[in-house]
Structure formats: C-alpha cells, structure tokens
Design an enzyme around this catalytic site. Structure first.
Site, short mmCIF file in Angstrom:
data_model
loop_
_atom_site.label_atom_id
_atom_site.label_comp_id
_atom_site.label_asym_id
_atom_site.label_seq_id
_atom_site.Cartn_x
_atom_site.Cartn_y
_atom_site.Cartn_z
N ASP A 152 -4.38 2.86 14.71
CA ASP A 152 -4.92 1.58 14.22
C ASP A 152 -4.87 0.58 15.36
OD1 ASP A 152 -5.38 -0.91 12.70
OD2 ASP A 152 -4.88 0.30 10.94
N SER A 165 0.83 -1.22 0.00
CA SER A 165 0.00 0.00 0.00
C SER A 165 0.86 1.26 0.00
CB SER A 165 -0.86 0.06 1.25
OG SER A 165 -1.84 -0.89 1.21
N ALA A 192 -1.96 0.56 10.13
CA ALA A 192 -1.24 -0.72 10.20
C ALA A 192 -1.24 -1.46 8.85
CB ALA A 192 -1.91 -1.59 11.26
N PRO A 193 -0.17 -2.11 8.50
CA PRO A 193 1.09 -2.26 9.25
C PRO A 193 2.08 -1.09 9.07
CG PRO A 193 1.18 -3.57 7.25
CD PRO A 193 -0.19 -2.94 7.27
N GLY A 194 1.75 -0.11 8.20
CA GLY A 194 2.62 1.07 8.19
C GLY A 194 3.15 1.50 6.83
N GLY A 195 2.54 1.01 5.76
CA GLY A 195 3.02 1.41 4.43
C GLY A 195 2.94 2.91 4.20
N LYS A 208 -13.07 4.09 -0.45
CA LYS A 208 -13.25 2.74 -1.00
C LYS A 208 -14.50 2.75 -1.87
CE LYS A 208 -9.79 1.71 1.59
NZ LYS A 208 -8.43 1.49 1.09
C1 LIG Z 1 -5.79 -1.04 3.93
S1 LIG Z 1 -5.30 -1.18 5.60
C2 LIG Z 1 -4.16 0.12 5.78
C3 LIG Z 1 -2.84 -0.15 5.16
C4 LIG Z 1 -1.85 0.94 5.48
N1 LIG Z 1 -2.22 2.21 4.88
C5 LIG Z 1 -0.49 0.55 4.95
O1 LIG Z 1 -0.03 1.18 4.01
O2 LIG Z 1 0.13 -0.37 5.50
C6 LIG Z 1 -6.69 -0.60 6.46
C7 LIG Z 1 -6.51 -0.44 7.95
O3 LIG Z 1 -7.61 0.28 8.45
C8 LIG Z 1 -7.80 -0.10 9.77
N2 LIG Z 1 -9.10 0.39 10.22
C9 LIG Z 1 -10.33 0.10 9.73
N3 LIG Z 1 -11.28 0.76 10.45
C10 LIG Z 1 -10.60 1.50 11.37
C11 LIG Z 1 -11.02 2.39 12.39
N4 LIG Z 1 -12.30 2.66 12.60
N5 LIG Z 1 -10.06 2.96 13.16
C12 LIG Z 1 -8.76 2.71 12.95
N6 LIG Z 1 -8.32 1.86 12.00
C13 LIG Z 1 -9.23 1.26 11.23
C14 LIG Z 1 -7.63 -1.61 9.74
O4 LIG Z 1 -7.29 -2.10 11.03
C15 LIG Z 1 -6.50 -1.77 8.72
O5 LIG Z 1 -5.26 -1.92 9.35
#
Ligand SMILES: C[S@@+](CC[C@H](N)C(=O)[O-])C[C@H]1O[C@@H](n2cnc3c(N)ncnc32)[C@H](O)[C@@H]1O
Length: 362
Positions: free
Chosen positions: A240, A188, A221-224, A306
């Site tokens: 997260d 990501s 998470a995970p931090g991209g 999304k």
């Molecule tokens: C697509 S992933 C993010 C990837 C991240 N941007 C990366 O580059 O690694 C989506 C994240 O949104 C988090 N998430 C979904 N709903 C959330 C909320 N209400 N509060 C905090 N985090 C949330 C999920 O736990 C998940 O880790």
C-alpha cells in the site's frame, strides 16, 4: 396456510437478497413472489407451493446465498401475542408434531429490533422451559436437528419457523458478535476476522491459518487485515502507498511495499494467503485474484469486491462468473464462496482456492 421463506440480510440490501433467492430457487424449479421489508433487512419469499420450503432448504446450501445471513421456513403466519401468557400462546401455535434441537430468538437488524433484544432474552428463559417440558425442544447437543426460529417484529408480533440444523447459520440472525481488538489499527480488521471464521472450517485452522505461513495483503494500510495475519503468526508482505501502523512494523513480521497492488508480484512461490481490500473496481480485483491463483502465486485468496451504487447483484454475478469462466478455461478444480458478511458494508467478501495444481505456475 401460506408458506414462506424468511431471509435476513443487511438492511438496505433487501432487493439483492430477494433477487438472489428468487433466481436460485427457480434453478431448483421452486417459485414464489417476494415481499421486501425495506431497510429492515427482511425478505419474505412467499412460495406458490407449500411443501417447497423444506425442499429448497434441502437443495440450496445457505452458503450459496451471497446476500442472505440466515433463513427459515415459516410454520405460522404473523401471530398477535397477548399481553400475558405469551409463552403459552407460542407453545400452542407450535403444536406437538415436531421437535427442534435449538431455539433462536430473533428480531430485525434495526434500532427498533435492537430495542427488543432485552425482551427476547427475558422471554427466552420461560419459553425454553415450556418447550422442553412439552418435548418440543429436545435436550442440547443435537447439532443436526431442526432449529426453531421465533422472529419478533415487536413485543406483540412473532413469526415462527424452522431451519435445518445442517443448513443454517450457527449465529442468531446470522450475525457473529466479534470483539474489536484494541491493538488493531482499523475497524476493518473485523472483516477479515469474520471472513476466516466463516470461510475456513475450525478443523483446518491448524494447517490453513497457522503461524509460519506467508501472506500478502494488497491495500493493507493502516493494517487492520495485516493485524489478523500477524496475530495468527504469519509473515506478511503489506502492499500500500499509505502508511502502516508502527505497532505492526515493530513485530518484525511485516514488510511494507509502497507500490501499486496491481504491479506487486511475490519474489518466491511460497505465499499461502493473498488477502485484498483495495478500494478498486471489482472486476479489476476479481481478475487480479484469479491471476494470482492460476499462476500459483498463492494457495488461497480472500478478497473484497466493492459494490456499485446500482445493479449490485448483477455486478457481483458478472464478476464471479468471470472468475469461474477463467478457471474453466484452465480446467482447474476450485472452491469459491462469496458472502455479504456482517462486518462488510458496500462490499462482499470472496474466498477462492484451487483444488488442483495451478496451471500457469512457474
Ligand atoms: C479500505 S482500505 C484498507 C484497509 C485495510 N484492509 C485495513 O484493515 O486497515 C483500502 C486501501 O487500499 C489502498 N489501495 C487502493 N488502490 C490501491 C492500489 N492500486 N495498490 C495498493 N493499494 C491500493 C488504499 O491506499 C487504502 O489504504
């Protein structure tokens, strides 16, 4: 001759790309009908009026098209190329009336299209030479001149066209090729890298994407995405419930908050960037982002919306309109662009910032 606008999009999003060009062209009183090449990432907008191609390119910024990566106005219909003397056939089809500042060899963004890349690269060398010799292609360095596009549908079929140097993507087929950084914790990461590249002009990087700025990453998470902020020297609040990559925590630039992104509020008004990649209903995310901006919790927001399975274009329009309406209610000046970026999948990326003071700032 029939004139068309050819638009490139992500394969599978031809319907959205078509609906959008038809609507936005109509706003400019330009009409035509669509031919959609399903799963090929290609849309043909056949214009009722031949001269409208250039007019539309002058009036409608490519940046305003969410689902279009790149576009051009056709100069020819599909040309059948001979087995030999392909260069000559292309040069002849172009004639000598117009000059171009650059040449883009393009294909559909499909596996068959990718298989043509080598062929295009090989043909580009003699084609450029021949075009320069005929003065159809000018010497390099003229960024404002028209760009010549050669869209190869196969090794034997090409469509020629042009885009305006001031209203075109700098990348072949509108696709920036970014290298995945091996230390980044998720793929990501490329989405935010591309978003910064696309939405923030390079001349502003030193002030808007620079070390020392504070950032908040919702759904980190995970931090991209956090990786992209850390790599630019920023201090990041990563929100997260999921775990963050150890390598990022070890930099000392990241504070991890294991709470709901909709409840997190910054302690001080010193956050520059808010970035958000939460997998959540798009209207909830859009609303939250607007809240942050009008309260002055951040200066700029970069976020993903999304897309639903159906009615994707309508949903996007609705969410963006809601943001615009809320900004209008507060009478703020703002800048907002949205794009279905190359590294986006079932989502679009939006960038928004206020150009006047935040109305509800403490
Ligand atoms: C697509 S992933 C993010 C990837 C991240 N941007 C990366 O580059 O690694 C989506 C994240 O949104 C988090 N998430 C979904 N709903 C959330 C909320 N209400 N509060 C905090 N985090 C949330 C999920 O736990 C998940 O880790």
């Amino acid at each position: 001759m029939k004139t068309s606008i050819v638009l490139y999009c992500r394969p599978g999003f031809e319907k959205e790309c078509g609906a959008e060009i038809q609507e936005k062209a109509a706003w400019n009183e330009i009409y035509g009908y669509l031919e959609i090449v399903k799963k090929q990432g290609l849309v043909f907008f056949h214009l009722h009026n031949e001269e409208d191609g250039e007019t539309l390119m002058e009036k409608l910024p490519l940046k305003r098209l969410i689902f279009t990566r790149q576009w051009f106005v056709t100069l020819t219909e599909k040309i059948e190329l001979p087995d030999y003397n392909r260069v000559e056939a292309i040069v002849e089809a172009l004639g000598s009336d117009w000059q171009y500042a650059d040449l883009r060899m393009e294909t559909p963004d499909t596996n068959d299209g990718k298989a043509l890349t080598k062929f295009c690269r090989k043909l580009a060398v003699p084609l450029r030479q021949a075009l320069r010799k005929q003065k159809i292609l000018t010497e390099q360095g003229d960024d404002d001149g028209a760009v010549l596009h050669a869209l190869f549908l196969s090794g034997k079929e090409v469509i020629l066209g042009f885009s305006l140097g001031t209203n075109t993507s700098q990348h072949v087929m509108g696709i920036p090729r970014l290298k995945f950084p091996s230390q980044a914790p998720s793929r990501s990461t490329l989405k935010l890298d591309e978003a910064f590249l696309y939405f923030v002009p390079k001349k502003d990087w030193e002030s808007r994407l620079t070390s020392g700025l504070n950032a908040v990453d919702l759904g980190a998470a995970p931090g991209g995405w956090t990786y992209q902020l850390v790599r630019r020297g920023m201090m990041v609040s990563a929100v997260d419930n999921g775990p963050m990559a150890e390598s990022l925590m070890e930099t000392g630039q990241v504070k991890h908050y294991q709470i709901d992104g909709f409840k997190f509020k910054p302690a001080k008004q010193n956050v520059y960037w808010l970035v958000c990649d939460m997998v959540e209903k798009p209207h909830r995310v859009a609303y939250l982002m607007t809240d942050w901006l009008i309260h002055g919790f951040c200066k700029e927001a970069m976020f993903n919306l999304k897309l639903p399975m159906k009615g994707r274009y309508q949903q996007v329009q609705k969410d963006l309109q809601m943001i615009k309406d809320r900004f209008a209610e507060h009478d703020v000046r703002y800048e907002m662009y949205a794009k279905h970026l190359y590294y986006d999948r079932e989502e679009i990326t939006v960038h928004a910032r206020l150009l006047s003071p935040a109305p509800l700032a403490r």
